[in-house]
Motif scaffolding. Structure first.
Motif, short mmCIF file in Angstrom:
data_model
loop_
_atom_site.label_atom_id
_atom_site.label_comp_id
_atom_site.label_asym_id
_atom_site.label_seq_id
_atom_site.Cartn_x
_atom_site.Cartn_y
_atom_site.Cartn_z
N ARG A 1 -50.40 28.46 -44.11
CA ARG A 1 -49.65 27.20 -44.14
C ARG A 1 -49.20 26.98 -45.57
N CYS A 2 -47.89 26.80 -45.77
CA CYS A 2 -47.39 26.80 -47.14
C CYS A 2 -46.26 25.80 -47.39
N GLY A 3 -46.01 24.90 -46.44
CA GLY A 3 -44.94 23.91 -46.64
C GLY A 3 -43.61 24.60 -46.90
N TRP A 4 -42.82 24.03 -47.81
CA TRP A 4 -41.53 24.63 -48.21
C TRP A 4 -41.76 25.51 -49.44
N SER B 1 -41.82 27.71 -52.52
CA SER B 1 -40.83 28.43 -53.31
C SER B 1 -41.41 28.61 -54.70
N ARG C 1 -42.20 33.32 -47.49
CA ARG C 1 -42.08 32.25 -46.49
C ARG C 1 -41.15 32.71 -45.39
N ARG D 1 -40.70 30.62 -42.48
CA ARG D 1 -40.08 29.35 -42.06
C ARG D 1 -40.95 28.25 -42.64
N PHE D 2 -40.58 27.01 -42.39
CA PHE D 2 -41.38 25.90 -42.94
C PHE D 2 -42.84 26.05 -42.53
N ASP D 3 -43.73 25.94 -43.51
CA ASP D 3 -45.18 25.96 -43.31
C ASP D 3 -45.72 27.25 -42.69
N ASP D 4 -44.99 28.36 -42.88
CA ASP D 4 -45.47 29.64 -42.37
C ASP D 4 -45.09 30.75 -43.34
N CYS D 5 -46.09 31.23 -44.10
CA CYS D 5 -45.88 32.33 -45.04
C CYS D 5 -46.68 33.53 -44.56
N TYR E 1 -48.89 24.10 -54.46
CA TYR E 1 -48.80 23.99 -53.00
C TYR E 1 -50.21 24.02 -52.39
#
Length: 105
Positions: free
Chosen positions: A48-51, A53, A65, A67-71, A95
């Protein structure tokens, strides 16, 4: 013999502050470790990684990453028991990273 049991709790994720970039942007070192006690390999590690960057380039095979919240860690490849990887990212804030899912192999 059955498949080795593993869980996302076997993957330890640490992060701590590192020396900032020359332009003053804070930098953080992340270490991801397979601490599985039964010598299992763990693959397809998602965080879980939010946005997420970074102002510092990270090798996308190590961490990227999707998508949002998925790395994705290690391009989905397995981390053997006791194996770890680390990378650094630079951002104005840290983060909150946490392991969301894994696959046992």
């Amino acid at each position: 013999m059955g498949e080795e049991e593993c869980s996302k709790d076997d993957i330890l994720l640490y992060q701590g502050a590192t020396a900032p970039l020359p332009n003053g942007i804070p930098t953080y070192t992340v270490q991801i470790l397979n601490a599985c006690p039964t010598r299992c390999s763990v693959a397809d590690i998602h965080v879980r990684c939010g946005w997420f960057s970074s102002a510092r380039l990270i090798n996308p095979l190590l961490f990227r990453r999707l998508r949002f919240d998925d790395c994705l860690v290690n391009d989905g490849a397995a981390l053997a028991s006791g194996e770890s990887l680390s990378f650094q990212y630079a951002n104005t804030y840290r983060y909150p990273l946490s392991v969301s899912s894994v696959a046992c192999c």
